[in-house]
Each structure stands twice: as structure tokens, then as C-alpha cells.
Design a protein around this motif. Structure first.
Motif, PDB file in Angstrom:
ATOM      1  N   MET A   1       0.881  -1.237   0.002  1.00  0.00           N
ATOM      2  CA  MET A   1       0.019  -0.038   0.027  1.00  0.00           C
ATOM      3  C   MET A   1       0.835   1.117  -0.007  1.00  0.00           C
ATOM      4  O   MET A   1       1.248   1.723   0.953  1.00  0.00           O
ATOM      5  CB  MET A   1      -1.012  -0.020   1.355  1.00  0.00           C
ATOM      6  N   ASP A   2       1.504   1.573  -1.004  1.00  0.00           N
ATOM      7  CA  ASP A   2       2.396   2.754  -1.252  1.00  0.00           C
ATOM      8  C   ASP A   2       1.719   3.861  -1.655  1.00  0.00           C
ATOM      9  O   ASP A   2       2.194   5.159  -1.885  1.00  0.00           O
ATOM     10  CB  ASP A   2       3.777   2.441  -1.954  1.00  0.00           C
ATOM     11  N   GLY A   3       0.508   3.817  -2.387  1.00  0.00           N
ATOM     12  CA  GLY A   3      -0.501   4.904  -2.937  1.00  0.00           C
ATOM     13  C   GLY A   3       0.299   5.571  -3.973  1.00  0.00           C
ATOM     14  O   GLY A   3      -0.326   6.572  -4.553  1.00  0.00           O
ATOM     15  N   THR A   4       0.976   4.730  -5.001  1.00  0.00           N
ATOM     16  CA  THR A   4       1.731   5.166  -6.031  1.00  0.00           C
ATOM     17  C   THR A   4       0.759   5.119  -7.312  1.00  0.00           C
ATOM     18  O   THR A   4       0.995   5.676  -8.295  1.00  0.00           O
ATOM     19  CB  THR A   4       3.203   4.659  -6.541  1.00  0.00           C
ATOM     20  N   ASN A   5      -0.080   3.870  -7.267  1.00  0.00           N
ATOM     21  CA  ASN A   5      -1.003   3.753  -8.258  1.00  0.00           C
ATOM     22  C   ASN A   5      -2.280   3.140  -7.758  1.00  0.00           C
ATOM     23  O   ASN A   5      -2.615   2.001  -8.004  1.00  0.00           O
ATOM     24  CB  ASN A   5      -0.278   2.836  -9.219  1.00  0.00           C
ATOM     25  N   ALA A   6      -2.889   3.906  -6.981  1.00  0.00           N
ATOM     26  CA  ALA A   6      -4.139   3.494  -6.152  1.00  0.00           C
ATOM     27  C   ALA A   6      -5.221   3.322  -7.318  1.00  0.00           C
ATOM     28  O   ALA A   6      -5.804   2.357  -7.151  1.00  0.00           O
ATOM     29  CB  ALA A   6      -4.645   4.474  -5.384  1.00  0.00           C
ATOM     30  N   LEU A   7      -5.401   3.870  -8.277  1.00  0.00           N
ATOM     31  CA  LEU A   7      -6.219   3.798  -9.371  1.00  0.00           C
ATOM     32  C   LEU A   7      -6.018   2.193 -10.019  1.00  0.00           C
ATOM     33  O   LEU A   7      -6.850   1.694 -10.211  1.00  0.00           O
ATOM     34  CB  LEU A   7      -6.284   4.761 -10.571  1.00  0.00           C
ATOM     35  N   GLY A   8      -4.831   2.129 -10.417  1.00  0.00           N
ATOM     36  CA  GLY A   8      -4.417   0.738 -10.941  1.00  0.00           C
ATOM     37  C   GLY A   8      -4.890  -0.528  -9.957  1.00  0.00           C
ATOM     38  O   GLY A   8      -5.320  -1.654 -10.456  1.00  0.00           O
ATOM     39  N   GLU A   9      -4.415  -0.384  -8.786  1.00  0.00           N
ATOM     40  CA  GLU A   9      -4.756  -1.332  -7.694  1.00  0.00           C
ATOM     41  C   GLU A   9      -6.294  -1.378  -7.582  1.00  0.00           C
ATOM     42  O   GLU A   9      -6.527  -2.733  -7.305  1.00  0.00           O
ATOM     43  CB  GLU A   9      -3.986  -0.773  -6.271  1.00  0.00           C
ATOM     44  N   PHE A  10      -6.931  -0.713  -7.471  1.00  0.00           N
ATOM     45  CA  PHE A  10      -8.304  -0.714  -7.444  1.00  0.00           C
ATOM     46  C   PHE A  10      -8.941  -1.477  -8.731  1.00  0.00           C
ATOM     47  O   PHE A  10      -9.806  -2.293  -8.659  1.00  0.00           O
ATOM     48  CB  PHE A  10      -8.944   0.657  -7.301  1.00  0.00           C
ATOM     49  N   LEU A  11      -8.559  -0.974  -9.978  1.00  0.00           N
ATOM     50  CA  LEU A  11      -9.009  -1.504 -11.171  1.00  0.00           C
ATOM     51  C   LEU A  11      -8.651  -3.298 -11.231  1.00  0.00           C
ATOM     52  O   LEU A  11      -9.500  -3.993 -11.567  1.00  0.00           O
ATOM     53  CB  LEU A  11      -8.501  -0.908 -12.376  1.00  0.00           C
ATOM     54  N   ARG A  54      -2.909   0.938 -19.958  1.00  0.00           N
ATOM     55  CA  ARG A  54      -2.023   2.330 -19.503  1.00  0.00           C
ATOM     56  C   ARG A  54      -2.746   2.601 -18.155  1.00  0.00           C
ATOM     57  O   ARG A  54      -2.096   3.124 -17.257  1.00  0.00           O
ATOM     58  CB  ARG A  54      -2.099   3.358 -20.399  1.00  0.00           C
ATOM     59  N   LEU A  55      -4.049   2.576 -18.041  1.00  0.00           N
ATOM     60  CA  LEU A  55      -4.881   2.776 -16.819  1.00  0.00           C
ATOM     61  C   LEU A  55      -4.563   2.219 -15.579  1.00  0.00           C
ATOM     62  O   LEU A  55      -4.153   2.613 -14.435  1.00  0.00           O
ATOM     63  CB  LEU A  55      -6.278   2.985 -17.070  1.00  0.00           C
ATOM     64  N   GLU A  56      -4.589   0.854 -15.870  1.00  0.00           N
ATOM     65  CA  GLU A  56      -4.101  -0.125 -14.691  1.00  0.00           C
ATOM     66  C   GLU A  56      -2.497   0.071 -14.402  1.00  0.00           C
ATOM     67  O   GLU A  56      -2.127  -0.101 -13.124  1.00  0.00           O
ATOM     68  CB  GLU A  56      -4.346  -1.548 -14.952  1.00  0.00           C
ATOM     69  N   GLN A  57      -1.722   0.492 -15.317  1.00  0.00           N
ATOM     70  CA  GLN A  57      -0.468   0.618 -14.920  1.00  0.00           C
ATOM     71  C   GLN A  57      -0.029   1.909 -14.294  1.00  0.00           C
ATOM     72  O   GLN A  57       1.300   2.215 -14.040  1.00  0.00           O
ATOM     73  CB  GLN A  57       0.767   0.542 -16.270  1.00  0.00           C
ATOM     74  N   GLY A  58      -1.183   3.018 -14.365  1.00  0.00           N
ATOM     75  CA  GLY A  58      -0.797   4.299 -13.881  1.00  0.00           C
ATOM     76  C   GLY A  58      -0.221   5.033 -14.800  1.00  0.00           C
ATOM     77  O   GLY A  58       0.361   6.140 -14.587  1.00  0.00           O
ATOM     78  N   ARG A  59      -0.126   4.731 -16.171  1.00  0.00           N
ATOM     79  CA  ARG A  59       0.490   5.724 -17.207  1.00  0.00           C
ATOM     80  C   ARG A  59      -0.275   6.597 -17.730  1.00  0.00           C
ATOM     81  O   ARG A  59       0.053   7.586 -18.503  1.00  0.00           O
ATOM     82  CB  ARG A  59       1.056   4.693 -18.301  1.00  0.00           C
ATOM     83  N   ASP A  60      -1.771   6.414 -17.454  1.00  0.00           N
ATOM     84  CA  ASP A  60      -2.749   7.589 -17.832  1.00  0.00           C
ATOM     85  C   ASP A  60      -3.821   7.957 -16.519  1.00  0.00           C
ATOM     86  O   ASP A  60      -4.375   7.078 -16.129  1.00  0.00           O
ATOM     87  CB  ASP A  60      -3.494   7.090 -18.943  1.00  0.00           C
ATOM     88  N   ARG A  61      -3.313   9.177 -16.016  1.00  0.00           N
ATOM     89  CA  ARG A  61      -4.058   9.207 -14.612  1.00  0.00           C
ATOM     90  C   ARG A  61      -5.024  10.291 -14.602  1.00  0.00           C
ATOM     91  O   ARG A  61      -5.698  10.709 -13.754  1.00  0.00           O
ATOM     92  CB  ARG A  61      -2.837   9.826 -13.797  1.00  0.00           C
TER      93      ARG A  61
END
Length: 305
Positions: A1-11, A54-61
């Protein structure tokens, strides 16, 4: 849980919970991942596989709300979880509530004096105040009679997961733990790098397998009232409704009030518990003019713990 890619983790977490047959795709066969594949989510959402990757990898935020709502529909998210998803994707430049890693944010957690007076005056309604991390900051005598965990300084989520007495008390322990984790995540929102939240989640993840599994599901459920089913060691089985009210002028404090169905068995047992509590408190109450003030000051000494 480092918060760097919360969107990707959720998806990724929510994608794993959806079976192909839930969205009209054929099930069965050899699948290397649980739930839906990325390309299946992309196809059903009407976007390209590369864009979803890209969304899951955090490359499009910065995806559009329309795209996020389409994905939410495929993943079967309700309104609360969809709003949470949209919040994760929103950029938050300069947000003053995001504290630097490793330093605890300074948030006011003093329970207003009026709230303390209010709950202390309730002799038939157990009530307590908690913060967004489920730390109990204040509780009246009847709440403390329900469980010793309702006292200043106790983290209620830790108590429910780790204290055997709490598991014995809670007839609905399975549902309560599931709701508690989902509410903690909803309260945290996009602030996955909050130091206090990281400490709480890290501690519970190490000490409770059930918490670890529930947290990994990324379910979201804002705080709301519920019926608590208790097995009290003194008075027996109680069914109590809880109402959760925001405390104005504070940073995320919640007042939780229990009540029983008027005229029902639980109301009768709650009155008996109140009588036992009044008798005990009258026998054990400290003497002197400062006794009441000392009890009211106790929650203040626990803030920022």
C-alpha cells in the motif's frame, strides 16, 4: 500500500471479482487470472486494450468520467464505488491534506465539549465518538458497558479483528469486519499514502489474515447506520440499531449512537444494562468536585495517538 498507483490497484482488484458469466461472456476453460481479463474489460467498456492497460499501469492518470463510468458498469460497481473510482482518477495537485511520507499529519481531534455533554446525558443510548481511523475518542457509560473497547485510546478496527472477546460479543462478526474494512477504505479515499492509515493497514495486515484478504478486495462502503447483533455476557442477545452522524467543525469525527426498537426485548435488556451500569458507577465514582471534569478531559488526552 504505497499509494503510487491507487487507481491501478483498485481496477485490478475489482476486475478479479467479476466472473465472465456475470457480464455475458462464456465461462469455463483455462484462465490464468481470476475474474475478467484486461482485454475483456476494455472491450465491454468500449475502449482500446492498450488504453485500459495504461490505466492499470498508472501511465494515464486523467481519464474522463465517461470512461470511468463505463468501466464501473462492467465491474458492477455501485454508486459509492463508482464515485470512489472517479475520485482516485482525479489529479490532486497541492492538496494540503496529503502529508509527506513518514510524517504524521496534524489534525484536530478534540471532541467538542457540547458533544461530550450530550452523550454523557444519554442514559438509555450507548454512544461514542471516533475518528476516520476508527480510534475511539470519547464514550458514555452505557457504551462502555456494551464493550470495554468503547473507551478513549482503543482503535475499534484493531479490537474487532484481534480481540477474542470482541469476536465472542459480535454475533455478526463476519458482516461487521467486512463493512469495517470497506468503510475504512471509503473514508481514506485517494489518500492511500496517509502515514496513519499506512500504519493501521500494515499492522492489521500482518496480524489478521481476514483483514488482509478483505483489504485486497478494494470494496468501498461509506459509513452508514446498521443493526448490530450482540451477545452480551451480562444481559444476553441484543439487536441494536446504530446511527452515524458527522460532528460539525471537526476533521472527520463521527458520533455513533445505538438505540433499540421501542418496547422490544432489546430495549428491555438495554435498560437492565443501564441499571447495572448506574449502580456500578455510583459505587465506584470518584469523590470531589473535579471528578466529572476529569472524565471529560480523558478523550482530549488521547488525541493524536
Amino acid at each position: 500500500m504505497d499509494g503510487t498507483n491507487a487507481l491501478g490497484e483498485f481496477l485490478r482488484a475489482r476486475r478479479a471479482l467479476v466472473r465472465p458469466q456475470d457480464v455475458g461472456l462464456p465461462g469455463g476453460g483455462l484462465r490464468r487470472v481470476p475474474g475478467l481479463r484486461r482485454e475483456e474489460v476494455a472491450m465491454l467498456s468500449g475502449i482500446s486494450s492498450d488504453y485500459y492497460l495504461r490505466l492499470e499501469q498508472g501511465r494515464d492518470r486523467n481519464p474522463s468520467v465517461q470512461v470511468l463510468e463505463a468501466i464501473a458498469g462492467v465491474l458492477g460497481l455501485d454508486a459509492d464505488a463508482t464515485a470512489y473510482l472517479v475520485g482516485l482518477a482525479q489529479e490532486r495537485p497541492g492538496d494540503v491534506r496529503r502529508a509527506p511520507r513518514g510524517r504524521s499529519p496534524r489534525r484536530p481531534e478534540q471532541v467538542p465539549a457540547g458533544i461530550l455533554q450530550l452523550i454523557d446525558g444519554w442514559t438509555r443510548n450507548p454512544a461514542y465518538v471516533q475518528n476516520r481511523y476508527t480510534d475511539c475518542l470519547a464514550a458514555n457509560a452505557l457504551a462502555r458497558a456494551l464493550t470495554p473497547s468503547y473507551r478513549p485510546g482503543v482503535n475499534l478496527l484493531r479490537a474487532v479483528f484481534l480481540d477474542p472477546a470482541e469476536r465472542e460479543l459480535r454475533r455478526d462478526w463476519e458482516d461487521l469486519t467486512e463493512e469495517g474494512v470497506a468503510t475504512l477504505r471509503a473514508n481514506a479515499g485517494p489518500e492511500a499514502d496517509d502515514p496513519r492509515l499506512r500504519d493501521l493497514v500494515g499492522d492489521l495486515s500482518l496480524r489478521s489474515e481476514r483483514f488482509r484478504l478483505l483489504w485486497a478486495r478494494h470494496e468501498v462502503r461509506p459509513r452508514r447506520g446498521r443493526v448490530s447483533h450482540l451477545r452480551h455476557p451480562q444481559v444476553g442477545e441484543l439487536d441494536l440499531r446504530s446511527e452515524k452522524l458527522s460532528v460539525d467543525g471537526t476533521d472527520g469525527l463521527t458520533l455513533v449512537v445505538f438505540h433499540a426498537e421501542p418496547g422490544g426485548r432489546s430495549a428491555e435488556l438495554l435498560d437492565i444494562l443501564g441499571s447495572l451500569t448506574a449502580t456500578r458507577d455510583g459505587r465506584d465514582a470518584p469523590d470531589g468536585p473535579d471528578a466529572g471534569r476529569e472524565r471529560a478531559e480523558e478523550p482530549r488526552r488521547t488525541r493524536d495517538q
